[in-house]
Write a protein that holds these residues in place. Structure first.
Motif, PDB file in Angstrom:
ATOM      1  N   ILE A  16       0.847  -1.197   0.000  1.00 58.48           N
ATOM      2  CA  ILE A  16       0.000   0.000   0.000  1.00 58.48           C
ATOM      3  C   ILE A  16       0.878   1.242   0.000  1.00 58.48           C
ATOM      4  O   ILE A  16       0.640   2.180  -0.770  1.00 58.48           O
ATOM      5  CB  ILE A  16      -0.958  -0.002   1.209  1.00 58.48           C
ATOM      6  N   ASP A  17       1.884   1.258   0.855  1.00 59.29           N
ATOM      7  CA  ASP A  17       2.769   2.414   0.963  1.00 59.29           C
ATOM      8  C   ASP A  17       3.444   2.736  -0.367  1.00 59.29           C
ATOM      9  O   ASP A  17       3.562   3.899  -0.752  1.00 59.29           O
ATOM     10  CB  ASP A  17       3.815   2.143   2.039  1.00 59.29           C
ATOM     11  N   LYS A  18       3.872   1.719  -1.069  1.00 55.32           N
ATOM     12  CA  LYS A  18       4.597   1.931  -2.326  1.00 55.32           C
ATOM     13  C   LYS A  18       3.689   2.211  -3.522  1.00 55.32           C
ATOM     14  O   LYS A  18       4.142   2.777  -4.517  1.00 55.32           O
ATOM     15  CB  LYS A  18       5.455   0.706  -2.646  1.00 55.32           C
ATOM     16  N   ASN A  19       2.414   1.830  -3.451  1.00 54.56           N
ATOM     17  CA  ASN A  19       1.575   1.875  -4.644  1.00 54.56           C
ATOM     18  C   ASN A  19       0.323   2.727  -4.564  1.00 54.56           C
ATOM     19  O   ASN A  19      -0.313   2.962  -5.590  1.00 54.56           O
ATOM     20  CB  ASN A  19       1.161   0.442  -5.016  1.00 54.56           C
ATOM     21  N   ILE A  20      -0.053   3.213  -3.392  1.00 47.42           N
ATOM     22  CA  ILE A  20      -1.337   3.897  -3.257  1.00 47.42           C
ATOM     23  C   ILE A  20      -1.434   5.160  -4.108  1.00 47.42           C
ATOM     24  O   ILE A  20      -2.432   5.397  -4.777  1.00 47.42           O
ATOM     25  CB  ILE A  20      -1.667   4.195  -1.777  1.00 47.42           C
ATOM     26  N   PHE A  21      -0.408   5.970  -4.135  1.00 49.53           N
ATOM     27  CA  PHE A  21      -0.496   7.227  -4.882  1.00 49.53           C
ATOM     28  C   PHE A  21      -0.542   6.982  -6.390  1.00 49.53           C
ATOM     29  O   PHE A  21      -1.300   7.636  -7.105  1.00 49.53           O
ATOM     30  CB  PHE A  21       0.650   8.172  -4.512  1.00 49.53           C
ATOM     31  N   GLN A  22       0.247   6.053  -6.857  1.00 48.63           N
ATOM     32  CA  GLN A  22       0.215   5.716  -8.281  1.00 48.63           C
ATOM     33  C   GLN A  22      -1.157   5.160  -8.670  1.00 48.63           C
ATOM     34  O   GLN A  22      -1.696   5.493  -9.719  1.00 48.63           O
ATOM     35  CB  GLN A  22       1.317   4.712  -8.625  1.00 48.63           C
ATOM     36  N   ALA A  23      -1.713   4.328  -7.824  1.00 49.42           N
ATOM     37  CA  ALA A  23      -3.025   3.751  -8.102  1.00 49.42           C
ATOM     38  C   ALA A  23      -4.087   4.840  -8.209  1.00 49.42           C
ATOM     39  O   ALA A  23      -4.944   4.800  -9.101  1.00 49.42           O
ATOM     40  CB  ALA A  23      -3.410   2.748  -7.024  1.00 49.42           C
ATOM     41  N   TYR A  43      -4.255  -0.103   6.374  1.00 52.63           N
ATOM     42  CA  TYR A  43      -2.804   0.130   6.361  1.00 52.63           C
ATOM     43  C   TYR A  43      -2.287   0.360   7.780  1.00 52.63           C
ATOM     44  O   TYR A  43      -1.290  -0.227   8.191  1.00 52.63           O
ATOM     45  CB  TYR A  43      -2.506   1.338   5.468  1.00 52.63           C
ATOM     46  N   GLU A  44      -2.984   1.191   8.544  1.00 53.61           N
ATOM     47  CA  GLU A  44      -2.571   1.467   9.920  1.00 53.61           C
ATOM     48  C   GLU A  44      -2.578   0.196  10.772  1.00 53.61           C
ATOM     49  O   GLU A  44      -1.670  -0.022  11.576  1.00 53.61           O
ATOM     50  CB  GLU A  44      -3.487   2.517  10.536  1.00 53.61           C
ATOM     51  N   LYS A  45      -3.586  -0.621  10.591  1.00 53.60           N
ATOM     52  CA  LYS A  45      -3.668  -1.873  11.351  1.00 53.60           C
ATOM     53  C   LYS A  45      -2.535  -2.817  10.969  1.00 53.60           C
ATOM     54  O   LYS A  45      -1.940  -3.472  11.838  1.00 53.60           O
ATOM     55  CB  LYS A  45      -5.022  -2.540  11.125  1.00 53.60           C
ATOM     56  N   CYS A  46      -2.238  -2.887   9.678  1.00 58.47           N
ATOM     57  CA  CYS A  46      -1.128  -3.739   9.233  1.00 58.47           C
ATOM     58  C   CYS A  46       0.194  -3.224   9.772  1.00 58.47           C
ATOM     59  O   CYS A  46       1.058  -4.017  10.177  1.00 58.47           O
ATOM     60  CB  CYS A  46      -1.098  -3.816   7.705  1.00 58.47           C
ATOM     61  N   CYS A  47       0.369  -1.910   9.801  1.00 53.75           N
ATOM     62  CA  CYS A  47       1.596  -1.332  10.357  1.00 53.75           C
ATOM     63  C   CYS A  47       1.726  -1.664  11.832  1.00 53.75           C
ATOM     64  O   CYS A  47       2.810  -2.043  12.299  1.00 53.75           O
ATOM     65  CB  CYS A  47       1.597   0.179  10.168  1.00 53.75           C
ATOM     66  N   LYS A  48       0.642  -1.538  12.557  1.00 55.84           N
ATOM     67  CA  LYS A  48       0.671  -1.823  13.991  1.00 55.84           C
ATOM     68  C   LYS A  48       1.006  -3.289  14.256  1.00 55.84           C
ATOM     69  O   LYS A  48       1.824  -3.599  15.111  1.00 55.84           O
ATOM     70  CB  LYS A  48      -0.680  -1.474  14.620  1.00 55.84           C
ATOM     71  N   LEU A  49       0.393  -4.178  13.491  1.00 58.80           N
ATOM     72  CA  LEU A  49       0.625  -5.607  13.677  1.00 58.80           C
ATOM     73  C   LEU A  49       2.057  -6.005  13.315  1.00 58.80           C
ATOM     74  O   LEU A  49       2.693  -6.777  14.011  1.00 58.80           O
ATOM     75  CB  LEU A  49      -0.369  -6.416  12.846  1.00 58.80           C
ATOM     76  N   SER A  50       2.560  -5.431  12.219  1.00 61.47           N
ATOM     77  CA  SER A  50       3.850  -5.883  11.684  1.00 61.47           C
ATOM     78  C   SER A  50       5.042  -5.057  12.135  1.00 61.47           C
ATOM     79  O   SER A  50       6.182  -5.485  12.010  1.00 61.47           O
ATOM     80  CB  SER A  50       3.810  -5.859  10.155  1.00 61.47           C
ATOM     81  N   GLY A  51       4.789  -3.849  12.617  1.00 60.59           N
ATOM     82  CA  GLY A  51       5.892  -2.959  12.958  1.00 60.59           C
ATOM     83  C   GLY A  51       6.419  -2.195  11.762  1.00 60.59           C
ATOM     84  O   GLY A  51       7.432  -1.512  11.849  1.00 60.59           O
ATOM     85  N   TYR A  52       5.722  -2.291  10.630  1.00 58.65           N
ATOM     86  CA  TYR A  52       6.162  -1.585   9.420  1.00 58.65           C
ATOM     87  C   TYR A  52       6.101  -0.084   9.654  1.00 58.65           C
ATOM     88  O   TYR A  52       5.138   0.443  10.202  1.00 58.65           O
ATOM     89  CB  TYR A  52       5.265  -1.962   8.242  1.00 58.65           C
ATOM     90  N   VAL A  53       7.142   0.599   9.253  1.00 57.12           N
ATOM     91  CA  VAL A  53       7.178   2.052   9.279  1.00 57.12           C
ATOM     92  C   VAL A  53       7.283   2.498   7.839  1.00 57.12           C
ATOM     93  O   VAL A  53       8.182   2.069   7.121  1.00 57.12           O
ATOM     94  CB  VAL A  53       8.382   2.570  10.105  1.00 57.12           C
ATOM     95  N   GLU A  57       7.734   7.854   6.699  1.00 51.69           N
ATOM     96  CA  GLU A  57       7.369   8.087   8.090  1.00 51.69           C
ATOM     97  C   GLU A  57       8.585   7.882   8.982  1.00 51.69           C
ATOM     98  O   GLU A  57       9.431   7.055   8.720  1.00 51.69           O
ATOM     99  CB  GLU A  57       6.263   7.130   8.516  1.00 51.69           C
ATOM    100  N   HIS A  58       8.623   8.618  10.062  1.00 55.68           N
ATOM    101  CA  HIS A  58       9.712   8.475  11.024  1.00 55.68           C
ATOM    102  C   HIS A  58       9.093   8.347  12.400  1.00 55.68           C
ATOM    103  O   HIS A  58       8.338   9.208  12.816  1.00 55.68           O
ATOM    104  CB  HIS A  58      10.647   9.680  10.964  1.00 55.68           C
ATOM    105  N   ARG A  59       9.426   7.281  13.082  1.00 51.64           N
ATOM    106  CA  ARG A  59       8.934   7.073  14.440  1.00 51.64           C
ATOM    107  C   ARG A  59      10.123   6.870  15.357  1.00 51.64           C
ATOM    108  O   ARG A  59      11.057   6.187  15.016  1.00 51.64           O
ATOM    109  CB  ARG A  59       8.032   5.842  14.518  1.00 51.64           C
ATOM    110  N   GLU A  60      10.035   7.491  16.498  1.00 46.86           N
ATOM    111  CA  GLU A  60      11.093   7.316  17.494  1.00 46.86           C
ATOM    112  C   GLU A  60      10.693   6.190  18.425  1.00 46.86           C
ATOM    113  O   GLU A  60       9.561   6.097  18.857  1.00 46.86           O
ATOM    114  CB  GLU A  60      11.286   8.587  18.285  1.00 46.86           C
ATOM    115  N   GLU A  61      11.646   5.339  18.740  1.00 42.75           N
ATOM    116  CA  GLU A  61      11.408   4.255  19.689  1.00 42.75           C
ATOM    117  C   GLU A  61      11.300   4.868  21.080  1.00 42.75           C
ATOM    118  O   GLU A  61      12.072   5.742  21.470  1.00 42.75           O
ATOM    119  CB  GLU A  61      12.539   3.242  19.649  1.00 42.75           C
TER     120      GLU A  61
END
Length: 62
Positions: A16-23, A43-53, A57-61
């Motif tokens: 989704i992150d790589k293709n949403i805008f092109q789509a 997308y947010e749920k998948c990020c939360k489950l997988s840890g994908y950033v 996006e930049h997240r601080e631990e």
């Protein structure tokens, strides 16, 4: 179907992150804000489950 693995969730979020805008750009029939909202929430749920950033996006631990 709610049993995604961490790897499956990561792959979906990355796709989704790589293709949403092109789509959106190439689909002349894209006209549903609700559809976009659903994709973003998924997308947010998948990020939360997988840890994908996301790529931009930049997240601080904590």
């Amino acid at each position: 179907m709610t049993d995604l693995t961490k790897d499956e969730a990561f792959a979906i979020a990355e796709f989704i992150d790589k293709n949403i805008f092109q789509a959106i750009r190439v689909d002349e029939d894209w006209d549903s804000l609700q559809y976009l909202r659903n994709l973003i929430h998924g997308y947010e749920k998948c990020c939360k489950l997988s840890g994908y950033v996301g790529l931009t996006e930049h997240r601080e631990e904590i």
